[in-house]
Design an enzyme around this catalytic site. Sequence first.
Site, PDB file in Angstrom:
ATOM      1  NE  ARG A  37       3.100  -3.433  13.071  1.00 40.89           N
ATOM      2  CZ  ARG A  37       2.850  -3.524  11.788  1.00 40.89           C
ATOM      3  NH1 ARG A  37       2.319  -2.859  10.820  1.00 40.89           N
ATOM      4  NH2 ARG A  37       3.205  -4.936  11.118  1.00 40.89           N
ATOM      5  CG  HIS A  50      -0.830  -5.102   2.150  1.00 44.00           C
ATOM      6  ND1 HIS A  50      -0.192  -5.047   3.259  1.00 44.00           N
ATOM      7  CD2 HIS A  50      -0.759  -3.997   1.519  1.00 44.00           C
ATOM      8  CE1 HIS A  50       0.165  -3.649   3.396  1.00 44.00           C
ATOM      9  NE2 HIS A  50      -0.103  -3.068   2.542  1.00 44.00           N
ATOM     10  CB  SER A  89      -0.908   0.001   1.151  1.00 49.82           C
ATOM     11  OG  SER A  89      -0.223  -0.044   2.354  1.00 49.82           O
ATOM     12  CG  HIS A 130       6.646  -8.326   9.225  1.00 53.05           C
ATOM     13  ND1 HIS A 130       7.760  -7.721   8.548  1.00 53.05           N
ATOM     14  CD2 HIS A 130       5.768  -7.765   9.087  1.00 53.05           C
ATOM     15  CE1 HIS A 130       7.231  -6.489   8.306  1.00 53.05           C
ATOM     16  NE2 HIS A 130       5.826  -6.477   8.400  1.00 53.05           N
ATOM     17  CG  ASP A 177      -2.222  -8.356   9.905  1.00 56.76           C
ATOM     18  OD1 ASP A 177      -2.918  -7.617   9.951  1.00 56.76           O
ATOM     19  OD2 ASP A 177      -1.147  -8.567   9.305  1.00 56.76           O
TER      20      ASP A 177
END
Length: 464
Positions: free
Chosen positions: A357, A302, A272, A348, A403
Amino acid sequence: MALFFRINSRRCLELQKLSSGVGIRSLSDASVDLKKIIADKIPKEQERIKAFRKSHGSKKVGDITVDMMYGGMRGIKGLVWEPSVLDPEEGIRFRGLSIPECQKLLPKATNGTEPLPEGLFWLLLTGDVPKDAQVKAISEEWASRSALPVHVTKALNNFPKTLHPMSQFSAAITILNSESEFVKAYSSGVHKSKYWETTYEDTMNLIAKLPVVAATIYRNIYNDGKGIGSVDAGKDWSFNFSTMLGYDDPDFIELMRLYLTIHADHEGGNVSAHTTHLVGSALSDPYLSFAAGMNGLAGPLHGLANQEVLVWLQKLRGEIGDNPSDEELKNFIWKTLKSGQVVPGYGHAVLRKTDPRYTCQREFALKHLPDDSLFKLVSQVYKVVPPILLETGKVKNPWPNVDAHSGALLQHYGMKEMNYYTVLFGVSRALGVLANLIWARALGLPIERPKSLSTDQLIKSINV
């Protein structure tokens, strides 16, 4: 020896001068005029980069391998991205600040504990930690710019409910380009040194409108089109977004402040971010550039990743229940891996440790929903999965990413509509990618045009 120290002293002085620009964090001055602050910083940053390129422009920053070319350019150092840097060991840093540091230093809402995304946006643009008054000024400005043109509202209300939320989101952003100040200025022949100014105006207008666009989509699809209410000029961006969605729980609003902050940027190589930058390099306006980025975010590799995590967790619960033993969980994970699938939310492309995160979301859950059954399952998976992935000998990073946790938090507060989660991600991602787009125009970065080779050319070049 004296000569050695004189030479190295000069080099240290040179590096200090080169590193004295916007990329180095400092406390913000008292002005609440963000555009003027950027205007003051741009000439200094232009000179810093000019001096750096003059002294070091011919130096190599990496080697490219055949595997990198066939492997999605992974690991190739080929982009300049100002707002954030991703370190494999430390995780993301926003203008030099880690997520815990942002949580500590960035301004918060009254009685709030999580950073306001407006403050992160200020930091990403300026490199400075903003004061409370500066963040309040951004909240007020975004509220004043939030109204949608009639044709955009009409289009949103005419979309069929069956059209994916991300398709609606991207389409609405695209047609918002009818309002582009950059397009008007470019058409009138504005000098390229001024491109950043209308890019800034478009960015501020677009970010202001995104919660209204996103909330309208949510209400139309999941709430029979009932009204989203209005933006309260006295409240912050996250508060207004949450209440327009229909959520007024103070804890959910705090979650949105955290969510919109930590998802805002992840350096420039992800789909993105890179897509927004690439399309923007052709001087497409911020609306078209960001819409392109959102089309990339919509891909299952994504932005749909947190949805994939929840689907996997639901399958897990269906087979072994809400309270499996560690042994039962291990067997299920091995079954997943042996079937040729991955454990979604783990690993990742860059990180080689637990995603910070993920960690801050886990801390939020421990504080606000420690007894939630899905959170407990996510925690158990966190304990069991990494050792198994290491045991396979095939995984470089067995640790969870962002995620692996975000969907569980949204589920707890009643947002069950997984198809919508990527829209939340998109609203947040605007902060980072559009901040970088402003700097790309301010620094006069050219159109992006890497060289490609065919397989035959590549084989020939290697065999020579």
